[in-house]
Enzyme design. Sequence first.
Site, PDB file in Angstrom:
ATOM      1  NE  ARG A  83      -3.909   0.593   1.814  1.00  0.00           N
ATOM      2  CZ  ARG A  83      -5.157   0.669   2.289  1.00  0.00           C
ATOM      3  NH1 ARG A  83      -5.401   1.375   3.381  1.00  0.00           N
ATOM      4  NH2 ARG A  83      -6.145   0.056   1.698  1.00  0.00           N
ATOM      5  CG  HIS A 104      -8.157   0.012  -3.069  1.00  0.00           C
ATOM      6  ND1 HIS A 104      -7.399  -1.088  -2.705  1.00  0.00           N
ATOM      7  CD2 HIS A 104      -8.857   0.371  -1.955  1.00  0.00           C
ATOM      8  CE1 HIS A 104      -7.647  -1.365  -1.432  1.00  0.00           C
ATOM      9  NE2 HIS A 104      -8.520  -0.508  -0.961  1.00  0.00           N
ATOM     10  CD  GLN A 114     -12.921  -1.945  -1.097  1.00  0.00           C
ATOM     11  OE1 GLN A 114     -12.176  -1.919  -0.127  1.00  0.00           O
ATOM     12  NE2 GLN A 114     -14.147  -2.464  -1.039  1.00  0.00           N
ATOM     13  CG  ASP A 169     -13.389   6.177  -1.636  1.00  0.00           C
ATOM     14  OD1 ASP A 169     -13.340   5.896  -0.412  1.00  0.00           O
ATOM     15  OD2 ASP A 169     -12.363   6.253  -2.346  1.00  0.00           O
ATOM     16  CB  CYS A 191     -14.185   0.960  -0.451  1.00  0.00           C
ATOM     17  SG  CYS A 191     -13.505   2.622  -0.337  1.00  0.00           S
ATOM     18  NE  ARG A 207     -10.112  -5.366   0.178  1.00  0.00           N
ATOM     19  CZ  ARG A 207      -9.415  -4.342   0.678  1.00  0.00           C
ATOM     20  NH1 ARG A 207     -10.034  -3.317   1.236  1.00  0.00           N
ATOM     21  NH2 ARG A 207      -8.093  -4.317   0.587  1.00  0.00           N
TER      22      ARG A 207
END
Length: 310
Positions: free
Chosen positions: A101, A128, A131, A226, A267, A295
């Site tokens: 990340r 991402h 996700q 988001d 998310c 996830r």
Amino acid sequence: MDHLISLKEWSPAMIRQVLDLARDVKAHPGKYRDAMSRKTLLMIFEKPSLRTRLSFEAGMTQMGGHAIYYHTGNSPMGSGKESISDSIKTASRFVDAIMARLFKHADLLEMAKHATVPVINALTDDSHPCQILADLQAIEEKKGCLAGLKLAYLGDGFNNVTHSLMFGGTKMGMHVSVGAPAGADFSPRPDVMADCERFAAESDGSLFVTDDPVAAIKDADVVYTDSWMSYHIPKEQEAERIAKFMPYQVNAALMAHARPDAIFMNCLPALRGYEQTAEVIDGPQSIVFDEAENRIHVQKAVILMLCGAV
Ligand code: CP
Ligand code: NVA
């Protein structure tokens, strides 16, 4: 070497394969309990996380393996004492897969270039993908399909999650609609839009980008938002961004323009009163915790596929 850098590089067939495997992993976790026995995943973090860290680490445990949490803050790589290439070439001698990340997507590409084990994008400024694979799994569970559904994203368009949703949705034949303020700092990147127009043409999906929130959400099957304050956004931009994004807040009045059976997704992390109201995220249309749960299932599937363990 296969990696998961972005869904842009993954074919619809690969996305389908991982979603099918994730469904099996979720339904029959015991089948995979030793699949990563004595294998190690290195998890490199430059930014905070709840879901990503926990789901990758627990996922490795559930498959008989081990995960190392490695924050770059106190590492030779993070302090500029060691290059990415030397760090990753070394790490590749110890571990079986690497997830990262990072702030800069270019750094992830540099890692993938030098790794001799699979590299998984756990969020960069660009995308991402883990996700969105979990999101696609959740949509398919709730709606029974992906192709033909209208997926509306509202809010920050110049955003990693938005870009990955556009890739994933258009590759899988969805009608992706983005409602975001006009302007280069708030709407999706032009190169991502151009790529997704092409993917949509190949999948019989479509892409629609507008600054009109009602047009974006109209008759949507899936409504997604988001954070307006992604991890990398400086605090001093908060007031300006709230003013810009408030017309795109997913509240009951805006949700009324979606289909009555629309599902709501975020998310997470989420802030009530910002990108959506509490009545929406805590209401009956919200599937945010099912989405979060996936996830672990989908990332187990990604690890199994990339490591050749299935
Ligand atoms: N959705 C997501 O990636 O959450 P975290 O930032 O908590 O990992
Ligand atoms: N766009 C958000 C996603 C968080 C999971 C961020 O980058 O912080």
